[in-house]
Design a protein around this motif. Structure first.
Motif, mmCIF file in Angstrom:
data_model
loop_
_atom_site.group_PDB
_atom_site.id
_atom_site.type_symbol
_atom_site.label_atom_id
_atom_site.label_comp_id
_atom_site.label_asym_id
_atom_site.label_seq_id
_atom_site.Cartn_x
_atom_site.Cartn_y
_atom_site.Cartn_z
ATOM 1 N N CYS A 102 -20.136 24.009 -12.516
ATOM 2 C CA CYS A 102 -21.195 23.197 -13.124
ATOM 3 C C CYS A 102 -22.557 23.884 -13.118
ATOM 4 C CB CYS A 102 -21.302 21.833 -12.438
ATOM 5 S SG CYS A 102 -21.975 21.897 -10.755
ATOM 6 N N ASP A 103 -22.674 25.012 -12.427
ATOM 7 C CA ASP A 103 -23.892 25.819 -12.350
ATOM 8 C C ASP A 103 -25.029 25.144 -11.586
ATOM 9 O OD1 ASP A 103 -24.928 28.372 -12.845
ATOM 10 O OD2 ASP A 103 -26.207 27.576 -14.431
ATOM 11 N N ARG A 104 -24.733 24.031 -10.902
ATOM 12 C CA ARG A 104 -25.766 23.412 -10.060
ATOM 13 C C ARG A 104 -25.746 24.100 -8.704
ATOM 14 N NH1 ARG A 104 -24.362 17.140 -10.527
ATOM 15 N NH2 ARG A 104 -24.288 17.565 -8.321
ATOM 16 N N TRP A 105 -26.836 23.959 -7.972
ATOM 17 C CA TRP A 105 -26.877 24.516 -6.625
ATOM 18 C C TRP A 105 -25.909 23.761 -5.731
ATOM 19 C CZ3 TRP A 105 -28.881 29.053 -6.284
ATOM 20 C CH2 TRP A 105 -29.960 29.409 -7.083
ATOM 21 N N ILE A 106 -25.214 24.492 -4.887
ATOM 22 C CA ILE A 106 -24.320 23.901 -3.899
ATOM 23 C C ILE A 106 -25.191 23.425 -2.733
ATOM 24 C CG2 ILE A 106 -22.412 24.359 -2.303
ATOM 25 C CD1 ILE A 106 -21.522 26.583 -4.278
ATOM 26 N N ARG A 107 -24.901 22.268 -2.227
ATOM 27 C CA ARG A 107 -25.693 21.722 -1.113
ATOM 28 C C ARG A 107 -25.713 22.687 0.064
ATOM 29 N NH1 ARG A 107 -23.289 16.788 -2.866
ATOM 30 N NH2 ARG A 107 -24.910 15.437 -3.726
ATOM 31 N N THR A 108 -26.883 22.775 0.692
ATOM 32 C CA THR A 108 -27.032 23.693 1.824
ATOM 33 C C THR A 108 -26.083 23.350 2.962
ATOM 34 O OG1 THR A 108 -28.892 22.373 2.633
ATOM 35 C CG2 THR A 108 -29.425 24.291 1.292
ATOM 36 N N ALA A 117 -18.252 29.332 -0.143
ATOM 37 C CA ALA A 117 -17.883 28.335 -1.166
ATOM 38 C C ALA A 117 -18.366 28.784 -2.539
ATOM 39 C CB ALA A 117 -18.487 26.975 -0.822
ATOM 40 N N VAL A 118 -17.529 28.580 -3.545
ATOM 41 C CA VAL A 118 -17.899 28.938 -4.920
ATOM 42 C C VAL A 118 -18.138 27.706 -5.785
ATOM 43 C CG1 VAL A 118 -16.733 31.179 -4.882
ATOM 44 C CG2 VAL A 118 -15.482 29.150 -5.650
ATOM 45 N N ARG A 119 -17.788 26.538 -5.244
ATOM 46 C CA ARG A 119 -17.952 25.296 -5.999
ATOM 47 C C ARG A 119 -18.664 24.257 -5.142
ATOM 48 N NH1 ARG A 119 -12.878 27.011 -6.953
ATOM 49 N NH2 ARG A 119 -12.411 27.528 -9.108
ATOM 50 N N CYS A 120 -19.399 23.370 -5.811
ATOM 51 C CA CYS A 120 -19.952 22.216 -5.111
ATOM 52 C C CYS A 120 -18.786 21.303 -4.739
ATOM 53 C CB CYS A 120 -20.978 21.492 -5.987
ATOM 54 S SG CYS A 120 -20.290 20.707 -7.461
ATOM 55 N N ARG A 121 -19.052 20.343 -3.892
ATOM 56 C CA ARG A 121 -17.979 19.469 -3.406
ATOM 57 C C ARG A 121 -17.291 18.729 -4.545
ATOM 58 N NH1 ARG A 121 -19.355 14.304 -0.143
ATOM 59 N NH2 ARG A 121 -19.750 13.788 -2.278
ATOM 60 N N ASP A 122 -18.085 18.213 -5.507
ATOM 61 C CA ASP A 122 -17.503 17.455 -6.615
ATOM 62 C C ASP A 122 -16.573 18.327 -7.452
ATOM 63 O OD1 ASP A 122 -18.957 15.272 -5.730
ATOM 64 O OD2 ASP A 122 -20.575 15.585 -7.189
ATOM 65 N N CYS A 123 -17.043 19.518 -7.812
ATOM 66 C CA CYS A 123 -16.215 20.417 -8.630
ATOM 67 C C CYS A 123 -15.001 20.922 -7.855
ATOM 68 C CB CYS A 123 -17.047 21.579 -9.156
ATOM 69 S SG CYS A 123 -18.254 21.084 -10.421
ATOM 70 N N GLN A 124 -15.157 21.136 -6.539
ATOM 71 C CA GLN A 124 -14.021 21.567 -5.724
ATOM 72 C C GLN A 124 -12.950 20.480 -5.692
ATOM 73 O OE1 GLN A 124 -13.585 24.623 -4.378
ATOM 74 N NE2 GLN A 124 -11.546 24.023 -3.701
ATOM 75 N N SER A 125 -13.376 19.225 -5.575
ATOM 76 C CA SER A 125 -12.414 18.106 -5.580
ATOM 77 C C SER A 125 -11.659 18.060 -6.903
ATOM 78 C CB SER A 125 -13.132 16.785 -5.349
ATOM 79 O OG SER A 125 -13.663 16.741 -4.055
ATOM 80 N N LYS A 126 -12.365 18.224 -8.011
ATOM 81 C CA LYS A 126 -11.730 18.234 -9.326
ATOM 82 C C LYS A 126 -10.762 19.412 -9.444
ATOM 83 C CE LYS A 126 -15.754 16.162 -11.527
ATOM 84 N NZ LYS A 126 -16.916 16.427 -12.387
ATOM 85 N N TRP A 127 -11.183 20.580 -8.986
ATOM 86 C CA TRP A 127 -10.347 21.772 -9.058
ATOM 87 C C TRP A 127 -9.062 21.572 -8.256
ATOM 88 C CZ3 TRP A 127 -8.239 25.453 -5.860
ATOM 89 C CH2 TRP A 127 -7.824 26.647 -6.473
ATOM 90 N N GLU A 128 -9.193 21.018 -7.045
ATOM 91 C CA GLU A 128 -8.032 20.789 -6.210
ATOM 92 C C GLU A 128 -7.086 19.777 -6.821
ATOM 93 O OE1 GLU A 128 -9.552 19.791 -2.353
ATOM 94 O OE2 GLU A 128 -10.180 21.849 -1.941
ATOM 95 N N ALA A 129 -7.612 18.753 -7.468
ATOM 96 C CA ALA A 129 -6.759 17.734 -8.106
ATOM 97 C C ALA A 129 -5.941 18.365 -9.229
ATOM 98 C CB ALA A 129 -7.624 16.599 -8.636
#
Length: 132
Positions: A102-108, A117-129
């Motif tokens: 998503c190109d947003r900053w990943i939370r610190t 980590a290469v993905r934010c939590r939301d995108c990682q959850s989607k990727w894993e699903a």
């Protein structure tokens, strides 16, 4: 700025330097663990056990399972080293901390827990699903 987005920011130079040190220390630790795993696997005691195992298929299966388990651990650690090296390359390229989806900053907080980590939590959850 909302509380949710407050921790979505580019890391400061000081935070990046601390992250680099964490990544380098973790990589060193993993290489040490891999060397120890291989040394343990190649120990004389284990080799003797393999040579003296009876022809019982159950004994051979247990020895093969142990060997497979050790190699699985080594493989997981080697993959983590690759992830760390990729994070260090992203830091060098000035791309560290941005979600690759998503190109947003990943939370610190996420980067502190998982600095490669290469993905934010939301995108990682989607990727894993999708990839499970």
């Amino acid at each position: 700025m909302s509380e949710k987005n407050k921790n979505r920011r580019q890391l400061s130079q000081q935070e990046l330097e601390r992250t680099i040190q964490v990544l380098l220390d973790k990589r060193k630790e993993l290489w040490h663990e891999i060397r120890e795993d291989i040394k343990q696997d190649g120990s004389a005691e284990y080799q003797e056990l393999l040579q003296t195992i009876s022809q019982d298929p159950g004994d051979r299966a247990m020895a093969e399972l142990r060997e497979s388990t050790i190699f699985s651990y080594v493989e997981l650690k080697a993959e983590e080293i690759q992830d760390i090296d990729a994070a260090l390359r992203r830091i060098d390229a000035g791309e560290y901390g941005r979600c690759q989806d998503c190109d947003r900053w990943i939370r610190t907080a996420r980067l502190e827990i998982m600095p490669y980590a290469v993905r934010c939590r939301d995108c990682q959850s989607k990727w894993e699903a999708i990839h499970k």
